[in-house]
Design a protein around this motif. Sequence first.
Motif, PDB file in Angstrom:
ATOM      1  N   ASN A   1     -28.081  58.319  31.035  1.00 30.78           N
ATOM      2  CA  ASN A   1     -26.813  57.587  31.302  1.00 30.78           C
ATOM      3  C   ASN A   1     -26.950  57.297  32.633  1.00 30.78           C
ATOM      4  OD1 ASN A   1     -25.798  58.092  28.758  1.00 30.78           O
ATOM      5  ND2 ASN A   1     -24.831  60.126  29.324  1.00 30.78           N
ATOM      6  N   GLY A   2     -26.011  56.501  32.992  1.00 32.36           N
ATOM      7  CA  GLY A   2     -25.478  55.861  34.459  1.00 32.36           C
ATOM      8  C   GLY A   2     -24.257  56.121  34.750  1.00 32.36           C
ATOM      9  N   VAL A   3     -24.096  56.297  36.202  1.00 32.81           N
ATOM     10  CA  VAL A   3     -22.776  56.420  36.540  1.00 32.81           C
ATOM     11  C   VAL A   3     -22.529  55.535  37.752  1.00 32.81           C
ATOM     12  CG1 VAL A   3     -20.696  57.846  37.716  1.00 32.81           C
ATOM     13  CG2 VAL A   3     -22.447  58.912  36.010  1.00 32.81           C
ATOM     14  N   LEU A   4     -21.583  54.442  37.796  1.00 31.86           N
ATOM     15  CA  LEU A   4     -21.292  53.458  38.783  1.00 31.86           C
ATOM     16  C   LEU A   4     -21.014  54.158  39.894  1.00 31.86           C
ATOM     17  CD1 LEU A   4     -19.682  50.572  37.035  1.00 31.86           C
ATOM     18  CD2 LEU A   4     -21.895  50.446  38.425  1.00 31.86           C
ATOM     19  N   ILE A   5     -21.496  54.066  41.288  1.00 30.85           N
ATOM     20  CA  ILE A   5     -21.037  54.692  42.674  1.00 30.85           C
ATOM     21  C   ILE A   5     -19.553  54.097  43.189  1.00 30.85           C
ATOM     22  CG2 ILE A   5     -22.085  52.839  44.046  1.00 30.85           C
ATOM     23  CD1 ILE A   5     -22.797  54.870  45.970  1.00 30.85           C
ATOM     24  N   SER A   6     -18.875  55.149  43.555  1.00 30.99           N
ATOM     25  CA  SER A   6     -17.410  54.784  44.000  1.00 30.99           C
ATOM     26  C   SER A   6     -17.263  54.994  45.373  1.00 30.99           C
ATOM     27  CB  SER A   6     -16.501  55.842  43.283  1.00 30.99           C
ATOM     28  OG  SER A   6     -16.866  57.206  43.286  1.00 30.99           O
ATOM     29  N   CYS A   7     -18.392  55.607  46.230  1.00 27.43           N
ATOM     30  CA  CYS A   7     -18.123  55.690  47.712  1.00 27.43           C
ATOM     31  C   CYS A   7     -18.914  54.667  48.210  1.00 27.43           C
ATOM     32  CB  CYS A   7     -18.636  57.225  48.049  1.00 27.43           C
ATOM     33  SG  CYS A   7     -20.518  57.508  47.852  1.00 27.43           S
ATOM     34  N   THR A   8     -18.799  54.680  49.649  1.00 20.69           N
ATOM     35  CA  THR A   8     -19.618  53.420  50.328  1.00 20.69           C
ATOM     36  C   THR A   8     -21.088  54.000  50.282  1.00 20.69           C
ATOM     37  OG1 THR A   8     -19.357  54.723  52.385  1.00 20.69           O
ATOM     38  CG2 THR A   8     -17.928  53.002  51.965  1.00 20.69           C
ATOM     39  N   ARG A   9     -21.984  52.786  50.655  1.00 25.68           N
ATOM     40  CA  ARG A   9     -23.556  53.208  50.390  1.00 25.68           C
ATOM     41  C   ARG A   9     -23.869  52.100  51.568  1.00 25.68           C
ATOM     42  NH1 ARG A   9     -26.818  49.435  48.149  1.00 25.68           N
ATOM     43  NH2 ARG A   9     -28.872  50.235  48.000  1.00 25.68           N
TER      44      ARG A   9
ATOM     45  N   TYR B   1     -24.445  65.169  34.298  1.00 30.32           N
ATOM     46  CA  TYR B   1     -25.385  65.912  33.575  1.00 30.32           C
ATOM     47  C   TYR B   1     -24.901  67.059  32.968  1.00 30.32           C
ATOM     48  CZ  TYR B   1     -29.800  68.254  33.167  1.00 30.32           C
ATOM     49  OH  TYR B   1     -31.021  69.120  32.676  1.00 30.32           O
ATOM     50  N   ASP B   2     -24.345  67.906  33.572  1.00 30.47           N
ATOM     51  CA  ASP B   2     -23.859  69.010  33.044  1.00 30.47           C
ATOM     52  C   ASP B   2     -22.992  68.841  31.654  1.00 30.47           C
ATOM     53  OD1 ASP B   2     -24.639  70.695  35.125  1.00 30.47           O
ATOM     54  OD2 ASP B   2     -22.629  70.749  36.105  1.00 30.47           O
ATOM     55  N   ALA B   3     -22.346  67.883  31.590  1.00 33.02           N
ATOM     56  CA  ALA B   3     -21.513  67.541  30.526  1.00 33.02           C
ATOM     57  C   ALA B   3     -22.108  67.058  29.349  1.00 33.02           C
ATOM     58  CB  ALA B   3     -20.493  66.461  30.602  1.00 33.02           C
ATOM     59  N   THR B   4     -23.463  66.317  29.517  1.00 32.57           N
ATOM     60  CA  THR B   4     -24.155  65.628  28.546  1.00 32.57           C
ATOM     61  C   THR B   4     -25.706  66.019  28.388  1.00 32.57           C
ATOM     62  OG1 THR B   4     -25.401  63.990  29.994  1.00 32.57           O
ATOM     63  CG2 THR B   4     -22.902  63.438  29.122  1.00 32.57           C
ATOM     64  N   GLY B   5     -26.052  66.616  29.334  1.00 33.47           N
ATOM     65  CA  GLY B   5     -27.567  67.269  29.226  1.00 33.47           C
ATOM     66  C   GLY B   5     -28.548  66.094  29.282  1.00 33.47           C
ATOM     67  N   LYS B   6     -28.090  64.974  29.441  1.00 38.50           N
ATOM     68  CA  LYS B   6     -28.991  63.703  29.786  1.00 38.50           C
ATOM     69  C   LYS B   6     -29.154  63.554  31.332  1.00 38.50           C
ATOM     70  CE  LYS B   6     -27.448  61.342  25.682  1.00 38.50           C
ATOM     71  NZ  LYS B   6     -27.126  59.873  24.961  1.00 38.50           N
ATOM     72  N   ALA B   7     -30.509  62.728  31.415  1.00 37.83           N
ATOM     73  CA  ALA B   7     -30.409  62.358  32.726  1.00 37.83           C
ATOM     74  C   ALA B   7     -29.702  61.581  33.461  1.00 37.83           C
ATOM     75  CB  ALA B   7     -32.057  61.959  32.983  1.00 37.83           C
ATOM     76  N   THR B   8     -29.224  61.374  34.660  1.00 32.61           N
ATOM     77  CA  THR B   8     -28.025  60.848  35.068  1.00 32.61           C
ATOM     78  C   THR B   8     -28.430  60.004  36.219  1.00 32.61           C
ATOM     79  OG1 THR B   8     -26.571  62.200  33.873  1.00 32.61           O
ATOM     80  CG2 THR B   8     -25.660  60.748  35.327  1.00 32.61           C
ATOM     81  N   ILE B   9     -28.132  58.883  36.175  1.00 33.97           N
ATOM     82  CA  ILE B   9     -28.515  57.701  37.255  1.00 33.97           C
ATOM     83  C   ILE B   9     -27.513  57.157  38.111  1.00 33.97           C
ATOM     84  CG2 ILE B   9     -30.284  55.845  37.994  1.00 33.97           C
ATOM     85  CD1 ILE B   9     -31.719  58.214  36.443  1.00 33.97           C
ATOM     86  N   GLY B  10     -27.675  57.195  39.497  1.00 35.14           N
ATOM     87  CA  GLY B  10     -26.353  56.588  40.317  1.00 35.14           C
ATOM     88  C   GLY B  10     -26.720  54.973  39.967  1.00 35.14           C
ATOM     89  N   LEU B  11     -25.569  54.165  39.618  1.00 29.84           N
ATOM     90  CA  LEU B  11     -25.778  52.714  39.764  1.00 29.84           C
ATOM     91  C   LEU B  11     -25.173  51.797  40.539  1.00 29.84           C
ATOM     92  CD1 LEU B  11     -25.618  52.323  35.586  1.00 29.84           C
ATOM     93  CD2 LEU B  11     -27.791  52.409  37.199  1.00 29.84           C
ATOM     94  N   LYS B  12     -25.191  50.889  41.059  1.00 31.04           N
ATOM     95  CA  LYS B  12     -24.217  49.961  41.420  1.00 31.04           C
ATOM     96  C   LYS B  12     -24.347  48.400  41.004  1.00 31.04           C
ATOM     97  CE  LYS B  12     -24.099  47.913  46.182  1.00 31.04           C
ATOM     98  NZ  LYS B  12     -22.713  47.940  46.763  1.00 31.04           N
TER      99      LYS B  12
ATOM    100  N   GLY C   1     -30.897  55.073  44.031  1.00 31.26           N
ATOM    101  CA  GLY C   1     -31.549  56.142  44.662  1.00 31.26           C
ATOM    102  C   GLY C   1     -31.008  57.644  44.534  1.00 31.26           C
ATOM    103  N   ARG C   2     -30.295  57.694  43.837  1.00 32.70           N
ATOM    104  CA  ARG C   2     -29.583  59.307  43.360  1.00 32.70           C
ATOM    105  C   ARG C   2     -29.813  59.295  41.697  1.00 32.70           C
ATOM    106  NH1 ARG C   2     -29.935  58.813  47.815  1.00 32.70           N
ATOM    107  NH2 ARG C   2     -28.661  59.361  49.490  1.00 32.70           N
ATOM    108  N   TYR C   3     -30.295  60.387  41.320  1.00 37.87           N
ATOM    109  CA  TYR C   3     -30.355  60.789  40.247  1.00 37.87           C
ATOM    110  C   TYR C   3     -30.453  62.155  39.873  1.00 37.87           C
ATOM    111  CZ  TYR C   3     -33.944  57.011  41.723  1.00 37.87           C
ATOM    112  OH  TYR C   3     -34.400  55.845  42.171  1.00 37.87           O
ATOM    113  N   VAL C   4     -30.231  62.763  38.832  1.00 35.95           N
ATOM    114  CA  VAL C   4     -30.290  64.097  38.171  1.00 35.95           C
ATOM    115  C   VAL C   4     -31.086  64.416  36.744  1.00 35.95           C
ATOM    116  CG1 VAL C   4     -29.195  66.168  37.447  1.00 35.95           C
ATOM    117  CG2 VAL C   4     -27.989  64.551  39.383  1.00 35.95           C
ATOM    118  N   PHE C   5     -32.155  64.953  36.926  1.00 41.02           N
ATOM    119  CA  PHE C   5     -33.088  64.975  35.839  1.00 41.02           C
ATOM    120  C   PHE C   5     -33.152  66.557  34.943  1.00 41.02           C
ATOM    121  CE2 PHE C   5     -34.979  61.632  38.413  1.00 41.02           C
ATOM    122  CZ  PHE C   5     -34.870  60.664  37.424  1.00 41.02           C
ATOM    123  N   GLY C   6     -33.521  66.589  34.046  1.00 43.17           N
ATOM    124  CA  GLY C   6     -33.897  67.837  33.479  1.00 43.17           C
ATOM    125  C   GLY C   6     -35.650  67.646  33.632  1.00 43.17           C
TER     126      GLY C   6
END
Length: 268
Positions: A222-230, A125-136, A183-188
Amino acid sequence: MPVRVAVIPAAGLGTRFLPATKVVPKELLPVFDTPSLQHTVDEAIGAGIEHIILISNRAKPAIEMFAEKASGGARITVVYQDSPRGLGHAVECARELVGDAPFAVLLPDELMGDSSHLKDLINEYDATGKATIGLKRVPRNEVSAYGCITPQGVPDATGRVGIRDVVEKPNAVDAPSDLVIIGRYVFGRDLFGFLATLKPAAGGELQLSDAIGNMARTGKVNGVLISCTRHDTGTPMGMLTASIDAALKRRDVGPQLRGWLETRLKGQ
Ligand code: UTP
């Protein structure tokens, strides 16, 4: 502006945990010996969050009691949702308190192994300024349990991908991809504009995923794929496996549980 605020919606009815949720809110059911909501609060604080806005329901006074006693270093404010009108409506209840700040949203019935995924979302989010959503990525026959995205191409080597659209709980055959929202998101602040114009979905609820879909069609998600356990702790089976996993990792009780499970599975 750095992301220092998080919204945690906890005003739902928890019907999948009846009869336990007649008395205890789903979000306070323990994952082994710690309420799932405490794990979510710890995850947020570990990612740099300083103010947590908990959305609750007046029929769940234990959530407010939890907020008064929860420790860890963040300020916690409780806001009430008059009735559970959907996740989109729950997040909208935080509008005034959030103000102009960017903010994270964490669903407390998703348990992450650590804060690394939320940190990834905040950095993106900091790098792009776009809403960023956790994906799997999930098997195709599981997409119907989630919000499913239409990606812009394929995720890059770091798991980042643009989101063109979102469809809530599609059939496996109609699903636009096997990438789902976890279920993890960052928004403006602009999310609130999309929430304000939401129409109730089938079932009458105002869906957060519909607002994200509308925003995505303007090219701002934008989306980011999760890399930790869930773990999905929104169902009794998910809660049970999360508890077993948490206990197995513990040095004080892990060996004892492992021994008991081995004996039990041999049918003794
Ligand atoms: P869920 O849909 O998983 O929770 O929402 P629920 O509605 O309580 O569960 P079931 O389906 O009846 O078993 C995910 C999160 O969003 C919150 C819930 O409390 C949960 O933490 N939520 C949901 C709200 O705060 N308000 C709502 O209107 C809906």
